[in-house]
Design an enzyme around this catalytic site. Structure first.
Site, PDB file in Angstrom:
ATOM      1  N   ASN A  33      60.017  25.981  46.304  1.00 46.18           N
ATOM      2  CA  ASN A  33      58.888  26.904  46.282  1.00 46.18           C
ATOM      3  C   ASN A  33      58.479  27.043  44.830  1.00 46.18           C
ATOM      4  O   ASN A  33      59.259  27.519  44.013  1.00 46.18           O
ATOM      5  CB  ASN A  33      59.278  28.284  46.825  1.00 46.18           C
ATOM      6  CG  ASN A  33      59.576  28.252  48.306  1.00 46.18           C
ATOM      7  OD1 ASN A  33      58.940  27.524  49.059  1.00 46.18           O
ATOM      8  ND2 ASN A  33      60.554  29.043  48.741  1.00 46.18           N
ATOM      9  N   HIS A  80      63.172  25.413  39.731  1.00 45.49           N
ATOM     10  CA  HIS A  80      64.320  25.192  40.606  1.00 45.49           C
ATOM     11  C   HIS A  80      63.881  24.924  42.029  1.00 45.49           C
ATOM     12  O   HIS A  80      62.768  25.253  42.423  1.00 45.49           O
ATOM     13  CB  HIS A  80      65.253  26.414  40.585  1.00 45.49           C
ATOM     14  CG  HIS A  80      64.700  27.616  41.311  1.00 45.49           C
ATOM     15  ND1 HIS A  80      63.683  28.400  40.795  1.00 45.49           N
ATOM     16  CD2 HIS A  80      64.993  28.148  42.520  1.00 45.49           C
ATOM     17  CE1 HIS A  80      63.403  29.375  41.645  1.00 45.49           C
ATOM     18  NE2 HIS A  80      64.168  29.245  42.704  1.00 45.49           N
ATOM     19  N   CYS A 126      66.466  35.669  32.282  1.00 49.55           N
ATOM     20  CA  CYS A 126      66.377  34.787  33.464  1.00 49.55           C
ATOM     21  C   CYS A 126      67.753  34.569  34.091  1.00 49.55           C
ATOM     22  O   CYS A 126      68.717  34.262  33.403  1.00 49.55           O
ATOM     23  CB  CYS A 126      65.770  33.444  33.039  1.00 49.55           C
ATOM     24  SG  CYS A 126      65.884  32.176  34.313  1.00 49.55           S
ATOM     25  N   HIS A 177      62.005  30.078  36.522  1.00 55.43           N
ATOM     26  CA  HIS A 177      62.787  28.937  36.039  1.00 55.43           C
ATOM     27  C   HIS A 177      62.677  27.813  37.068  1.00 55.43           C
ATOM     28  O   HIS A 177      63.005  28.004  38.239  1.00 55.43           O
ATOM     29  CB  HIS A 177      64.256  29.336  35.848  1.00 55.43           C
ATOM     30  CG  HIS A 177      65.038  28.314  35.084  1.00 55.43           C
ATOM     31  ND1 HIS A 177      65.524  28.551  33.823  1.00 55.43           N
ATOM     32  CD2 HIS A 177      65.390  27.038  35.388  1.00 55.43           C
ATOM     33  CE1 HIS A 177      66.165  27.464  33.389  1.00 55.43           C
ATOM     34  NE2 HIS A 177      66.082  26.538  34.329  1.00 55.43           N
ATOM     35  N   GLN A 211      65.721  24.440  46.274  1.00 58.23           N
ATOM     36  CA  GLN A 211      66.777  24.966  47.117  1.00 58.23           C
ATOM     37  C   GLN A 211      67.214  23.926  48.142  1.00 58.23           C
ATOM     38  O   GLN A 211      66.500  22.962  48.404  1.00 58.23           O
ATOM     39  CB  GLN A 211      66.300  26.207  47.875  1.00 58.23           C
ATOM     40  CG  GLN A 211      65.866  27.370  46.986  1.00 58.23           C
ATOM     41  CD  GLN A 211      65.713  28.661  47.784  1.00 58.23           C
ATOM     42  OE1 GLN A 211      66.609  29.047  48.536  1.00 58.23           O
ATOM     43  NE2 GLN A 211      64.586  29.324  47.629  1.00 58.23           N
ATOM     44  N   SER A 263      61.021  33.437  43.482  1.00 56.33           N
ATOM     45  CA  SER A 263      61.472  34.687  42.887  1.00 56.33           C
ATOM     46  C   SER A 263      61.907  34.528  41.436  1.00 56.33           C
ATOM     47  O   SER A 263      62.219  35.500  40.773  1.00 56.33           O
ATOM     48  CB  SER A 263      62.576  35.327  43.734  1.00 56.33           C
ATOM     49  OG  SER A 263      63.524  34.369  44.117  1.00 56.33           O
ATOM     50  N   HIS A 321      63.678  26.493  30.620  1.00 55.71           N
ATOM     51  CA  HIS A 321      63.010  27.542  31.392  1.00 55.71           C
ATOM     52  C   HIS A 321      61.502  27.298  31.502  1.00 55.71           C
ATOM     53  O   HIS A 321      60.858  27.729  32.455  1.00 55.71           O
ATOM     54  CB  HIS A 321      63.263  28.883  30.698  1.00 55.71           C
ATOM     55  CG  HIS A 321      62.710  30.068  31.416  1.00 55.71           C
ATOM     56  ND1 HIS A 321      63.338  30.648  32.495  1.00 55.71           N
ATOM     57  CD2 HIS A 321      61.576  30.791  31.209  1.00 55.71           C
ATOM     58  CE1 HIS A 321      62.621  31.682  32.918  1.00 55.71           C
ATOM     59  NE2 HIS A 321      61.546  31.797  32.164  1.00 55.71           N
ATOM     60  N   CYS A 372      68.782  30.559  33.604  1.00 56.79           N
ATOM     61  CA  CYS A 372      68.961  29.850  32.334  1.00 56.79           C
ATOM     62  C   CYS A 372      70.455  29.634  32.027  1.00 56.79           C
ATOM     63  O   CYS A 372      71.300  30.430  32.450  1.00 56.79           O
ATOM     64  CB  CYS A 372      68.295  30.628  31.190  1.00 56.79           C
ATOM     65  SG  CYS A 372      66.530  30.281  31.012  1.00 56.79           S
TER      66      CYS A 372
HETATM   67  O1  G1P Z   1      65.130  32.171  48.310  1.00 54.49           O
HETATM   68  P1  G1P Z   1      64.029  32.810  47.514  1.00 54.49           P
HETATM   69  O2  G1P Z   1      63.366  31.874  46.541  1.00 54.49           O
HETATM   70  O3  G1P Z   1      64.447  34.082  46.876  1.00 54.49           O
HETATM   71  O4  G1P Z   1      62.927  33.199  48.626  1.00 54.49           O
HETATM   72  C1  G1P Z   1      61.788  32.467  48.923  1.00 54.49           C
HETATM   73  O5  G1P Z   1      62.090  31.298  49.686  1.00 54.49           O
HETATM   74  C2  G1P Z   1      62.664  31.525  50.977  1.00 54.49           C
HETATM   75  C3  G1P Z   1      62.822  30.196  51.682  1.00 54.49           C
HETATM   76  O6  G1P Z   1      61.594  29.542  51.877  1.00 54.49           O
HETATM   77  C4  G1P Z   1      61.831  32.495  51.798  1.00 54.49           C
HETATM   78  O7  G1P Z   1      62.524  32.848  52.971  1.00 54.49           O
HETATM   79  C5  G1P Z   1      61.493  33.771  51.025  1.00 54.49           C
HETATM   80  O8  G1P Z   1      60.618  34.580  51.785  1.00 54.49           O
HETATM   81  C6  G1P Z   1      60.862  33.399  49.679  1.00 54.49           C
HETATM   82  O9  G1P Z   1      60.591  34.554  48.942  1.00 54.49           O
END
Ligand code: G1P
Ligand code: G1P
Lengths: 344, 344
Positions: free
Chosen positions: B150, B163, B49, B161, B165, B158, B112, B52
Site C-alpha cells: 500500500n 515498505h 519512524c 517509510h 507486506q 500507515s 526513509h 527506520c
Molecule cells: O497494515 P497497515 O498498513 O497498517 O494497514 C493498511 O493495510 C491493510 C491491508 O491492506 C488494511 O487492512 C488497512 O485497512 C490499511 O490501513
C-alpha cells in the site's frame, strides 16, 4: 468455538464471498491519513449550489423552484439512452458490449442543509415514494434500475446538497446479477426466500440488530465487510418497491431516519456512506426468490476522521474487517434516537 | 463498432466480471473532495519512524541497523500463526471458519525518503529476491502467500517509510481462488495459459502497453477498472517466483522501476497505489495454467489531488471508469523514463 476474539472468516451468501474478521485489529496505533470530518453547518439555501431550487446548473439549465423531491436527468451521465446493438462474438480475451441507459439525480429536499436524518419522516416518506415511482417508470425499457446515494465528500459526492442517483441500464449489472443467482439457488433448494429467512433469524437472535419495527429490520450483517455496514431488510415478502404498501412505506421512512440518525450520532458527524437499493431485475419484479433490500456501506472506523481503507489485501485477496459485526451493531444500537444536532 | 467514445462494458476474464466504461465522463466539472498530494521531501532517516534502522517500534522491539531489505513479523497482525481447526457444518446463513496465518512487513530499503522508483535497479532487485525467498519460505505451511504494497496515505498506508507486506494464510483467499478457477478453465479449454496468450496478444497490439522488455510486459488491461490500473505480466511461463531465473529477475527490477517512474511522472507526485502479486496457490506452484502477475491499483484520476471514487454505483452495481484503458496507457507511455525529482 467462539470467534469473538480470534481471527476468522465469515461467508456472505448473497455474493458468495468470504470476509476476513480480525477482532482486535482496531486497537493498533494509527499514524495514517486523517480525513476532515464533515461538521459544517450548512445554510438552507446556497447561491453557489447546482442543486438548490432556482439555481442554474453547469449545463446552463435552471432548476425549478421545487418544493419537495426533485428529479432530473444527470447533466454528466455515465450512460446514454438507446438500444444495445447485439455484438458479434469476438476474441474471448477482448470482450466488449454496448451499454446504454438513463442516469438521474434525485434532490431529496429543497433544503441545502439537511441530509436524510435531519428531514422529518413525512419528507423521507416522499423520497421513498419517488424511489418507488422511478423504479416503476424506469423498469419499463431497462433491465435494471440502480437507486443509490453517495453521502459525503469522502464517498466521492460532488455536491453537499442532499441527493441520490439512479442509473438504469439495459443490462443487469454485476452485483445484482450475482445476487439474483444466489437468491434463486437458495429458493430452489429451500423453497423459501433466503433474505426473509435471514431476517427472521436475525430478529430472533438480536445481537446484530441496529433497529427494527413491525415491517423492517436493520442489521450489521453476519458477513459485513465495512466496519458499520448495515443491511436493511423487509420482514415481509417483496421483490421491489411496487410490492411495498403505504403502511410499510411509512415504516420504511421511520427506519431510514433511525438508521441514519444512529450513524450521525456514533461519531457526532454527518456520517458518510454509499447506500443503495437492490430490487429484483425488471424482468422478475414479482419473483418470490428476490427480496428488496438496501445496503449501507460507510467508510468510518474509529472516529469522524479515521476511516477503514479497503486497499492492498482487501483488493488483492479478500475483504477484511477490524471489529466484529456484533460489536459494531452494539455500538450503533446504543445511540440516542435523537439526532445530535437537534438534541437540546 | 468503435467504442472509443461511447459508453460500453468490457469483460475481465481473470475475475469473470464486467466493467462499465464511460469515455467522456472525466470531462465533467469536479466540486468534490480534493486530496492532499504527497510531494514532501523526506529525509533519508526519520527519528520518529517505526521502520527506520535502529528505531524502536510501537511494541518496544528495536529494528536492527539494517543495510538493504528488512523483513519482520507485523506487530499488529490481522492473522495469528496456528492450525485451522475443522468446523462442523452449521446454519448456511451463519457460516464461519477459523483463519490463521502469518503477517510480515518488508522494508524496501533503509532510506526513509526513497520509494521504489527512486531506488536504483540493484536495490529493487534485492526486493524481488526477498519477495521470492518469502514466497518460498511461507508456501511451506500456508495455502496462499499474498505479497502486496500500500503506497501513500490515500491508500491507507500507515507509515511513509517505503515498505510492503505479506499476509500468508491457511486458506486461498477470494481473489486468487477465483483467478485459479478462471485460469484453470481456460487452460482446460485452450490447452494454453490464458495470461501468456493475453500477454502475447497485447504485445502484438501495443495500444495498451505502458512499457515492455524482453521478459516482461506492463499494460493497462483491456478490462481495467481503476483509471491507471496496470497489469504486469511475464512473457514466459511461470506460476510463481520460484520459476523466475536471475536474468528475468533483473528484467523485473528494470520494469518495476519503469512503471513506478511513469506513475510518479504522470502527475508529478509520489503516485499512490496498492499493488500485489498473484502467484499460484502453494499446492500448485508449478501448475501450467497459472501465470504469476502483479496488479497495480492506483486511485488518481485527473491530477495529484483528484482521485476516482469507487463508491455508490461501483459498490452496488459494477465497476465504472471515466476514460478508456487505451487513453490511460497512451498517457503513461508518454512519460519520460527519468523520475521528475531526479531530472536536472
Ligand atoms: O497494515 P497497515 O498498513 O497498517 O494497514 C493498511 O493495510 C491493510 C491491508 O491492506 C488494511 O487492512 C488497512 O485497512 C490499511 O490501513
Ligand atoms: O455522479 P457523481 O456524484 O458526480 O460521482 C460519484 O458517483 C459515481 C457513481 O457512484 C462515481 O462513479 C464517481 O466516481 C463519484 O465521484
Amino acid at each position: 468455538m467462539s470467534f469473538d476474539d480470534q481471527p476468522h472468516r465469515r461467508f456472505n451468501p448473497l455474493n458468495g464471498q468470504w470476509v476476513l474478521v480480525s477482532p482486535h485489529r482496531a486497537k493498533r496505533p494509527w499514524q495514517g491519513q486523517q480525513d476532515a470530518p464533515d461538521n459544517s453547518e450548512r445554510p438552507a439555501y446556497d447561491a453557489g449550489c447546482y442543486l438548490c431550487p432556482g439555481n442554474e446548473r453547469v449545463g446552463g439549465v435552471a432548476n425549478p423552484d421545487y418544493a419537495d423531491v426533485f428529479v432530473f436527468d444527470n447533466d454528466f451521465a455515465a450512460l446514454m439512452p438507446g438500444k444495445d446493438a447485439p455484438q458479434p462474438p469476438g476474441n474471448p480475451l477482448f470482450q466488449a458490449a454496448p451499454a446504454n441507459g438513463t442516469c438521474r439525480v434525485i434532490c431529496f429536499s429543497p433544503d441545502h442543509g439537511k441530509s436524510l436524518p435531519e428531514l422529518d419522516v413525512t419528507a423521507i416518506r416522499r423520497v421513498v415514494d419517488v424511489w418507488a415511482a422511478q423504479e416503476e417508470e424506469l423498469a419499463q425499457g431497462h433491465a435494471y434500475v440502480q437507486i443509490f446515494e453517495n453521502k459525503g465528500a469522502m464517498m466521492g459526492c460532488s455536491s453537499p446538497h442532499p441527493h441520490g442517483q439512479i442509473w438504469a441500464t439495459n443490462h443487469v449489472p454485476v452485483e445484482p446479477f450475482q445476487e439474483n443467482i444466489t437468491q434463486l439457488q437458495w429458493f430452489e433448494e429451500h423453497e423459501a426466500s433466503m433474505l426473509l429467512a435471514y431476517a427472521e433469524a436475525e430478529r430472533a437472535d438480536g445481537s446484530r440488530t441496529v433497529v427494527a419495527n413491525d415491517h423492517w429490520l436493520a442489521v450489521v450483517p453476519y458477513w459485513a465487510s465495512w466496519p458499520f455496514e448495515v443491511l436493511l431488510l423487509p420482514l415481509f415478502a417483496a421483490a421491489s418497491f411496487s410490492q411495498v404498501n403505504n403502511e410499510r412505506r411509512d415504516a420504511l421512512a421511520d427506519i431510514l431516519k433511525a438508521i441514519t440518525t444512529a450513524y450521525d450520532n456514533l461519531f457526532q458527524t454527518s456520517f458518510p456512506y454509499s447506500m443503495g437499493w437492490h430490487g429484483a431485475p425488471s424482468a422478475e419484479r414479482n419473483a418470490p426468490h428476490w427480496q428488496l433490500h438496501a445496503h449501507f456501506y460507510p467508510p468510518l472506523l474509529r472516529s469522524a476522521s479515521v476511516r477503514k481503507f479497503m486497499v492492498g489485501y482487501e483488493m488483492l485477496a479478500e475483504a477484511q474487517r477490524d471489529l466484529t459485526p456484533e460489536t459494531a451493531a452494539a455500538q450503533l444500537r446504543a445511540q440516542s434516537p435523537i439526532h445530535y444536532r437537534s438534541a437540546p
